[in-house]
Design an enzyme around this catalytic site. Sequence first.
Site, PDB file in Angstrom:
ATOM      1  N   PHE A 119      15.304 -11.396  95.471  1.00 32.60           N
ATOM      2  CA  PHE A 119      14.783 -12.642  94.920  1.00 32.60           C
ATOM      3  C   PHE A 119      15.292 -12.797  93.490  1.00 32.60           C
ATOM      4  CE2 PHE A 119      11.506 -15.843  95.927  1.00 32.60           C
ATOM      5  CZ  PHE A 119      11.537 -15.764  97.298  1.00 32.60           C
ATOM      6  N   GLN A 244       7.017 -24.722  85.690  1.00 29.93           N
ATOM      7  CA  GLN A 244       8.233 -24.231  86.342  1.00 29.93           C
ATOM      8  C   GLN A 244       8.839 -25.284  87.271  1.00 29.93           C
ATOM      9  OE1 GLN A 244       8.238 -20.835  89.435  1.00 29.93           O
ATOM     10  NE2 GLN A 244       9.427 -20.118  87.686  1.00 29.93           N
ATOM     11  N   HIS A 246      11.307 -25.442  90.273  1.00 24.39           N
ATOM     12  CA  HIS A 246      11.996 -24.585  91.241  1.00 24.39           C
ATOM     13  C   HIS A 246      13.355 -25.215  91.537  1.00 24.39           C
ATOM     14  CE1 HIS A 246      12.959 -22.403  94.876  1.00 24.39           C
ATOM     15  NE2 HIS A 246      11.916 -21.617  94.672  1.00 24.39           N
ATOM     16  N   LEU A 256       9.637 -27.276  99.440  1.00 30.15           N
ATOM     17  CA  LEU A 256      10.382 -26.126  98.906  1.00 30.15           C
ATOM     18  C   LEU A 256      11.291 -25.473  99.928  1.00 30.15           C
ATOM     19  CD1 LEU A 256      10.360 -24.392  96.253  1.00 30.15           C
ATOM     20  CD2 LEU A 256       9.146 -22.736  97.616  1.00 30.15           C
ATOM     21  N   GLU A 259      13.563 -19.423  97.534  1.00 33.32           N
ATOM     22  CA  GLU A 259      14.619 -18.668  96.868  1.00 33.32           C
ATOM     23  C   GLU A 259      15.120 -17.554  97.793  1.00 33.32           C
ATOM     24  OE1 GLU A 259      13.529 -18.300  92.707  1.00 33.32           O
ATOM     25  OE2 GLU A 259      13.796 -16.161  92.986  1.00 33.32           O
ATOM     26  N   ARG A 290      14.484 -18.580  87.744  1.00 32.96           N
ATOM     27  CA  ARG A 290      14.431 -19.997  88.129  1.00 32.96           C
ATOM     28  C   ARG A 290      14.777 -20.958  87.006  1.00 32.96           C
ATOM     29  NH1 ARG A 290       9.134 -19.588  92.037  1.00 32.96           N
ATOM     30  NH2 ARG A 290      10.304 -18.524  93.676  1.00 32.96           N
ATOM     31  N   HIS A 357       6.995 -27.136  90.345  1.00 34.76           N
ATOM     32  CA  HIS A 357       6.566 -26.173  91.356  1.00 34.76           C
ATOM     33  C   HIS A 357       5.336 -25.364  90.965  1.00 34.76           C
ATOM     34  CE1 HIS A 357       6.920 -23.182  94.496  1.00 34.76           C
ATOM     35  NE2 HIS A 357       7.186 -22.209  93.642  1.00 34.76           N
ATOM     36  N   ARG A 401       7.965 -17.814  85.544  1.00 31.81           N
ATOM     37  CA  ARG A 401       7.533 -16.852  86.581  1.00 31.81           C
ATOM     38  C   ARG A 401       8.711 -16.446  87.443  1.00 31.81           C
ATOM     39  NH1 ARG A 401       6.023 -17.252  92.156  1.00 31.81           N
ATOM     40  NH2 ARG A 401       6.053 -19.532  92.153  1.00 31.81           N
TER      41      ARG A 401
HETATM   42  C1  LIG Z   1       6.094 -24.136  99.005  1.00 32.53           C
HETATM   43  C2  LIG Z   1       5.693 -22.983  98.153  1.00 32.53           C
HETATM   44  C3  LIG Z   1       6.230 -21.731  98.392  1.00 32.53           C
HETATM   45  C4  LIG Z   1       5.850 -20.652  97.616  1.00 32.53           C
HETATM   46  N1  LIG Z   1       6.354 -19.405  97.889  1.00 32.53           N
HETATM   47  C5  LIG Z   1       5.923 -18.354  97.162  1.00 32.53           C
HETATM   48  C6  LIG Z   1       6.356 -17.035  97.480  1.00 32.53           C
HETATM   49  O1  LIG Z   1       7.116 -16.812  98.416  1.00 32.53           O
HETATM   50  N2  LIG Z   1       5.895 -16.006  96.733  1.00 32.53           N
HETATM   51  C7  LIG Z   1       5.048 -16.202  95.671  1.00 32.53           C
HETATM   52  O2  LIG Z   1       4.676 -15.211  95.026  1.00 32.53           O
HETATM   53  N3  LIG Z   1       4.602 -17.438  95.372  1.00 32.53           N
HETATM   54  C8  LIG Z   1       5.012 -18.505  96.096  1.00 32.53           C
HETATM   55  N4  LIG Z   1       4.548 -19.753  95.782  1.00 32.53           N
HETATM   56  C9  LIG Z   1       3.494 -19.902  94.775  1.00 32.53           C
HETATM   57  C10 LIG Z   1       2.164 -19.481  95.377  1.00 32.53           C
HETATM   58  O3  LIG Z   1       2.148 -19.767  96.746  1.00 32.53           O
HETATM   59  C11 LIG Z   1       0.983 -20.183  94.724  1.00 32.53           C
HETATM   60  O4  LIG Z   1       1.063 -20.045  93.337  1.00 32.53           O
HETATM   61  C12 LIG Z   1      -0.323 -19.566  95.195  1.00 32.53           C
HETATM   62  O5  LIG Z   1      -0.372 -19.529  96.593  1.00 32.53           O
HETATM   63  C13 LIG Z   1      -1.530 -20.289  94.660  1.00 32.53           C
HETATM   64  O6  LIG Z   1      -2.662 -19.690  95.244  1.00 32.53           O
HETATM   65  P1  LIG Z   1      -4.127 -20.006  94.721  1.00 32.53           P
HETATM   66  O7  LIG Z   1      -5.064 -19.233  95.546  1.00 32.53           O
HETATM   67  O8  LIG Z   1      -4.151 -19.841  93.255  1.00 32.53           O
HETATM   68  O9  LIG Z   1      -4.277 -21.575  95.020  1.00 32.53           O
HETATM   69  P2  LIG Z   1      -4.210 -22.409  96.384  1.00 32.53           P
HETATM   70  O10 LIG Z   1      -3.766 -21.608  97.534  1.00 32.53           O
HETATM   71  O11 LIG Z   1      -3.447 -23.655  96.058  1.00 32.53           O
HETATM   72  O12 LIG Z   1      -5.711 -22.775  96.624  1.00 32.53           O
HETATM   73  C14 LIG Z   1      -6.394 -23.681  95.787  1.00 32.53           C
HETATM   74  C15 LIG Z   1      -7.778 -23.886  96.343  1.00 32.53           C
HETATM   75  O13 LIG Z   1      -8.527 -24.690  95.435  1.00 32.53           O
HETATM   76  C16 LIG Z   1      -9.220 -25.669  96.167  1.00 32.53           C
HETATM   77  N5  LIG Z   1      -9.476 -26.819  95.304  1.00 32.53           N
HETATM   78  C17 LIG Z   1      -8.617 -27.509  94.534  1.00 32.53           C
HETATM   79  N6  LIG Z   1      -9.254 -28.496  93.896  1.00 32.53           N
HETATM   80  C18 LIG Z   1     -10.557 -28.427  94.279  1.00 32.53           C
HETATM   81  C19 LIG Z   1     -11.718 -29.168  93.978  1.00 32.53           C
HETATM   82  N7  LIG Z   1     -11.718 -30.217  93.161  1.00 32.53           N
HETATM   83  N8  LIG Z   1     -12.891 -28.795  94.556  1.00 32.53           N
HETATM   84  C20 LIG Z   1     -12.954 -27.760  95.411  1.00 32.53           C
HETATM   85  N9  LIG Z   1     -11.875 -27.027  95.724  1.00 32.53           N
HETATM   86  C21 LIG Z   1     -10.704 -27.357  95.163  1.00 32.53           C
HETATM   87  C22 LIG Z   1      -8.322 -26.004  97.332  1.00 32.53           C
HETATM   88  O14 LIG Z   1      -9.056 -26.592  98.380  1.00 32.53           O
HETATM   89  C23 LIG Z   1      -7.807 -24.617  97.682  1.00 32.53           C
HETATM   90  O15 LIG Z   1      -8.696 -23.968  98.542  1.00 32.53           O
HETATM   91  C24 LIG Z   1       4.941 -20.848  96.562  1.00 32.53           C
HETATM   92  C25 LIG Z   1       4.409 -22.107  96.318  1.00 32.53           C
HETATM   93  C26 LIG Z   1       4.783 -23.167  97.104  1.00 32.53           C
HETATM   94  C27 LIG Z   1       4.200 -24.507  96.791  1.00 32.53           C
END
Ligand SMILES: Cc1cc2nc3c(=O)[nH]c(=O)nc-3n(C[C@H](O)[C@H](O)[C@H](O)COP(=O)(O)OP(=O)(O)OC[C@H]3O[C@@H](n4cnc5c(N)ncnc54)[C@H](O)[C@@H]3O)c2cc1C
Length: 600
Positions: A119, A244, A246, A256, A259, A290, A357, A401
Amino acid sequence: MDVRLEEFDVVIVGAGGAGLAAAVHTGMAKLKTAVISEVFPTRSHTVSAQGGINAALANMDEDYWIWHMYDTVKGSDYIGDQDAIEFFTKNAPKAIIELEHWGMPFSRTEKGQVYQRAFGGQTRNFGESIAHRACAVADRSGHALLHTLFERTLRPDIAPYVSYYSEYYALKLMMDENNKPMGVVAWDMVNGGIHIFFAYAVIFATGGNTRNFRTNTNAHVNTGIGWTLCAKAGIPIKDPEFVQFHPTGIYGVGNLITEGVRGEGGYLINANGERFMKKYAPHVLDLASRDVVSRGMATEIREGRGVGPKKDHLLLKLDHLGKDFIMDKLPGIWELAYKFVGVDCTKDPIPVQPTAHYHMGGIPTNVKGEVVVWEGDKEVPIPGLYAAGECACPSLHGANRLGCNSLLDLVITGKEAGNNAAKYILEEKPVFPNPPEDYVADKYAKDVIDKLNELFDGPEGSVKMDEIWEDLRDTMQHNMSVFRIEEGLKEQMKIIDGYFEKFKNVGLTDKSKVFNTELVEYFDLESLLYVSKLETAAALNRTESRGAHYRDDYPERDDENWLKHTVAYLKEDGSVELDYKPVRMKPLTAPTFPPKKRVY
Ligand SMILES: Cc1cc2nc3c(=O)[nH]c(=O)nc-3n(C[C@H](O)[C@H](O)[C@H](O)COP(=O)(O)OP(=O)(O)OC[C@H]3O[C@@H](n4cnc5c(N)ncnc54)[C@H](O)[C@@H]3O)c2cc1C
């Protein structure tokens, strides 16, 4: 207005990877836990993570956590706190083994070990050669991770303690007279009505917030509500200028393309068919970090070597990897390219462009997941308040990141936040300062109830929300993008203030209380306006280029004046006040990696 009150030990806002990792641990500690989420847990955006999760397991080639640490410090452009980076990289292998024991279905090597891919920015021996460090489940790593964590919360020893409130929208963080959290006020999206969750500890895990950019990879629910609710409660946001981009969002739509495609041997080409990354990162080419790749792409486009009628994007070539390989290791990518732009990537390149991203900054925490504020330069935790995952900033990522460090971040911060919330409740036995009859909706949720009544009973408003939404995305994309400049940032500040003025005249045309998506959009937009203001104010003030923050008018990194974190406060009048705090350069046990020129 229908109002319900409930009491819990812990309330977790967000059911993505971070929220679920926290729930596993508060549940294991037998604490009565409410997990509230705008969507059903397994629809949270973690599900879309593709490439993998970093840990120096050394399954493919020799690897050590200290190499991972070095890459992360360098990737952060030296503004990540080195004690935090040591903590995360050292604990990464343990975190993967735990996930594997919980049933995460990792792809395997021929020897049966967890498969690891290359990566961006991940190297061996302090930059000598490319590392294979990202533990992957094909290109569906986030899907596997989220389901593993969700399943874990359904185990008979955990499930009785964890209650899910899906399709609840968080509207307020309640703080008591002593500035300790008391719970969260939420809107029940399905039935209508207010739900007040009183709790001794609150954990924010609300994910990212790049929906304020025209092309972005984020889900509709990623609107920065965690930042906004904390900022409104007086908690600063750390390093908000570092957004960031991407390199490989699908052109025009933003989805997305991991990478991991470049990690497996794919590469970028310009309109002349040239593999242009050799100019910008001569050693690792397309596997630079990135910010470097996105800037390389933006430069190609700016200098007229973009493809298409508008010369505004580039191409990602992977057909040479062969159909069998693509279908085995990157099946989701094939599907995305085919469905969204009709490209069969086993034959043709995918059109791509840098796409908003991820947010490196966030609600300030230490590595225990405790939300901190500052007394002078000293970080002081707020008892009972935690944040984890993308909405939080434990200073692992600094100004940029590295791919696959975010899933690592959320698994570890989720666990730490859950465990430390449990420790706080079980050991310190907090009590609310007033008698129970004092905890009434009128006292703690009056402002929210008044606002909702005003929206439901008030006029439809002279301004349509769409006007602001659409404009916000275009102007942020223009002025807060890969390249930034003073005039553009000043202009953007004025534009955002104008949006706030217009927002005063936004009302609801849909007055129904049941699944009112217009209401949700209202609060999403309000949140993104605050997020945009915090980001832009901090970007305008940082007169240097570092990581994802590149200023055309200040193209060099300036360690003498700017090796420091931004902390941005949202004031009651809506203005942003900026302060700066030192970067922790001393790791826990490793030697310091002093700032050097970043070359890939
Ligand atoms: C397409 C894509 C691919 C990626 N690939 C990678 C990867 O391969 N490796 C890596 O390390 N990272 C990757 N990332 C980044 C990583 O996936 C995210 O940073 C991470 O999953 C975020 O997780 P989280 O639990 O913080 O938030 P999320 O999984 O986004 O969860 C947020 C939660 O908050 C809740 N929420 C939001 N607003 C409210 C509200 N007002 N009231 C109640 N609930 C709310 C939502 O319902 C959800 O349950 C990727 C990101 C994307 C977009």
